[in-house]
Design a protein around this motif. Structure first.
Motif, PDB file in Angstrom:
ATOM      1  N   ASN A  57      77.289  75.330 -55.359  1.00  0.00           N
ATOM      2  CA  ASN A  57      76.923  76.127 -54.219  1.00  0.00           C
ATOM      3  C   ASN A  57      76.745  75.301 -53.234  1.00  0.00           C
ATOM      4  O   ASN A  57      76.521  75.674 -51.919  1.00  0.00           O
ATOM      5  N   LEU A  58      76.932  74.006 -53.217  1.00  0.00           N
ATOM      6  CA  LEU A  58      76.974  73.147 -52.190  1.00  0.00           C
ATOM      7  C   LEU A  58      77.745  73.360 -50.982  1.00  0.00           C
ATOM      8  O   LEU A  58      77.447  73.232 -49.723  1.00  0.00           O
ATOM      9  N   LYS A  59      78.971  73.748 -51.125  1.00  0.00           N
ATOM     10  CA  LYS A  59      79.914  74.024 -50.205  1.00  0.00           C
ATOM     11  C   LYS A  59      79.556  75.321 -49.337  1.00  0.00           C
ATOM     12  O   LYS A  59      79.673  75.277 -48.230  1.00  0.00           O
ATOM     13  N   LEU A  60      78.964  76.324 -50.375  1.00  0.00           N
ATOM     14  CA  LEU A  60      78.514  77.369 -49.336  1.00  0.00           C
ATOM     15  C   LEU A  60      77.020  77.364 -48.655  1.00  0.00           C
ATOM     16  O   LEU A  60      76.827  77.609 -47.589  1.00  0.00           O
ATOM     17  N   TYR A  61      76.035  76.787 -49.564  1.00  0.00           N
ATOM     18  CA  TYR A  61      74.782  76.459 -48.982  1.00  0.00           C
ATOM     19  C   TYR A  61      74.318  75.444 -48.156  1.00  0.00           C
ATOM     20  O   TYR A  61      73.187  75.163 -47.519  1.00  0.00           O
ATOM     21  N   GLY A  62      75.074  74.126 -48.265  1.00  0.00           N
ATOM     22  CA  GLY A  62      74.802  72.890 -47.540  1.00  0.00           C
ATOM     23  C   GLY A  62      73.606  72.393 -48.398  1.00  0.00           C
ATOM     24  O   GLY A  62      73.129  72.672 -49.514  1.00  0.00           O
ATOM     25  N   TYR A  63      73.156  71.536 -47.613  1.00  0.00           N
ATOM     26  CA  TYR A  63      71.998  70.691 -48.109  1.00  0.00           C
ATOM     27  C   TYR A  63      70.710  71.454 -47.697  1.00  0.00           C
ATOM     28  O   TYR A  63      70.544  71.824 -46.486  1.00  0.00           O
ATOM     29  N   LYS A 117      66.301  75.610 -48.851  1.00  0.00           N
ATOM     30  CA  LYS A 117      66.659  76.766 -48.928  1.00  0.00           C
ATOM     31  C   LYS A 117      67.785  77.059 -50.080  1.00  0.00           C
ATOM     32  O   LYS A 117      67.739  77.913 -50.805  1.00  0.00           O
ATOM     33  N   GLY A 118      68.761  76.530 -50.021  1.00  0.00           N
ATOM     34  CA  GLY A 118      70.057  76.453 -50.923  1.00  0.00           C
ATOM     35  C   GLY A 118      69.668  75.893 -52.153  1.00  0.00           C
ATOM     36  O   GLY A 118      69.807  76.651 -53.297  1.00  0.00           O
ATOM     37  N   LEU A 148      67.663  78.768 -54.019  1.00  0.00           N
ATOM     38  CA  LEU A 148      68.801  79.806 -54.190  1.00  0.00           C
ATOM     39  C   LEU A 148      69.658  79.528 -55.554  1.00  0.00           C
ATOM     40  O   LEU A 148      69.552  80.252 -56.468  1.00  0.00           O
ATOM     41  N   GLY A 193      71.017  68.031 -43.572  1.00  0.00           N
ATOM     42  CA  GLY A 193      70.162  69.227 -43.937  1.00  0.00           C
ATOM     43  C   GLY A 193      69.876  70.322 -43.267  1.00  0.00           C
ATOM     44  O   GLY A 193      70.587  70.781 -42.243  1.00  0.00           O
ATOM     45  N   SER A 225      75.555  68.351 -40.333  1.00  0.00           N
ATOM     46  CA  SER A 225      75.924  69.322 -41.517  1.00  0.00           C
ATOM     47  C   SER A 225      76.346  68.401 -42.870  1.00  0.00           C
ATOM     48  O   SER A 225      76.000  68.702 -44.050  1.00  0.00           O
TER      49      SER A 225
END
Lengths: 232, 232
Positions: A57-63, A66-67, A70, A129, A154
């Motif tokens: 999920n890192l590419k979608l949510y970033g650091y 909240k990510g 999820l 983050g 980012s």
């Protein structure tokens, strides 16, 4: 041979696990997550699967928190074969909120180091983050007045550093980065011709670990932040 | 009396619903959320409760898709009395990912306006929300080359604008902001002595709506962005 810091004009500090504690709270959350799912899988499997989910999920949510929350929810659904209780899901949401609201703990010597360097160098905070989270932590830290500029990135790839230094009109050769992550705070800086000092934190997120073979030896590693004052 | 824009040197553009479509996808997500929970509450109640949950969580989560998804999950658990199926929760996570990966749709005339203003004014993007999300959208937009500077703010209060203009060394009197939100892109600018042009989007998030009595009349409202070229 000693590294020469005489041409340094600007020092950038990473924030999480360099100025204040961060990774510890993620580890505590992971431990509780393991306990919450112990009916379904072993602690070790839960740990591994959560990390895989975060990477997916890192590419979608970033650091950021909240990510992470999820990914915990998605992982809880997956690991339990969709049998996880709503009680556990509510607790996961609560863990996230507790992390966001956690009191800030400055690391040892931070204030002393910043007080000594302030005025002699231009000081920056360069962190990655969640924007709101990092702004909130800086506010809580009481350290804002020491810094000329704060930038939440980012990501911390060589290009991110290069663009920022260009924007601030700082030649890479005059820039020294200080941080706990070889992957984010040290290696990209060496790649762009800046300098970096590594101050490891006792806990490192697996994502930030690097293959030892990829280490350059052009950087100084310190046991604690105050030792920086022996060099700059 | 016509407003005088002759001393403007710098124009800031809001991004979501000013340069490209955004709110529409949130509305579509809310509609699907209402359908997913129709066994428990009426569409109207679901809408209202989700909005209340977002407002309750705004201070913790800030703006952006990830906080919205976390609020949908919390709201689904609450509205269903913890009876919501894991299938629905999985779908909510998926809705969030679809929103993050949604293709970018530029609004009419954006490229024409930026092409005309570029070179004559210093152009900025000033947006709030999730850092990674906004960077990704700017990247997809192909508009980056028109802009001197891009700033993602955690909020758009007068103080956020003042700090940024100070950092960029732009006197507020020389700054014009263009955006779709009276609350975020117009009123705070008037408060700091800058100018603002309002270009409403057909859909406004309830949080961005303001009491009509609080409107100043010191700004221009345009039916579409290209009309801006008649004034600057």
């Amino acid at each position: 041979m000693a590294i020469d810091y005489s041409n340094i004009t600007t020092i950038g500090f990473d924030a999480d696990d360099t100025l204040w504690v961060n990774e510890t709270y993620f580890r505590e959350a992971e431990e509780e997550f393991g306990r919450l799912l112990e009916d379904y899988e072993t602690r070790n499997t839960v740990d591994q699967e959560l990390f895989k989910m975060e990477m997916r999920n890192l590419k979608l949510y970033g650091y950021g928190i909240k990510g992470f929350v999820l990914s915990m929810i998605e992982s809880a659904l997956e690991l339990s074969g969709n049998k996880v209780s709503t009680q556990v899901l509510n607790r996961i949401l609560e863990i996230g909120k507790e992390m966001i609201e956690h009191p800030l703990e400055l690391l040892d010597g931070v204030e002393e180091v910043l007080r000594s360097l302030h005025g002699r160098y231009r000081l920056l905070v360069l962190t990655k983050g969640d924007l709101l989270d990092q702004e909130r932590k800086l506010e809580k830290s009481g350290l804002l007045d020491y810094f000329h500029h704060v930038e939440v990135l980012s990501d911390k790839k060589p290009g991110n550093y290069l663009r920022l230094l260009e924007h601030l009109e700082i030649p890479p050769a005059e820039f020294l980065m200080v941080g706990n992550s070889l992957r984010s705070d040290v290696l990209p800086l060496e790649e762009i011709g800046a300098k970096a000092v590594h101050v490891p934190f006792h806990t490192t997120w697996a994502h930030e670990e690097v293959d030892p073979a990829s280490h350059s030896n052009g950087h100084l590693t310190l046991g604690k932040l105050t030792e920086l004052l022996n060099y700059v």
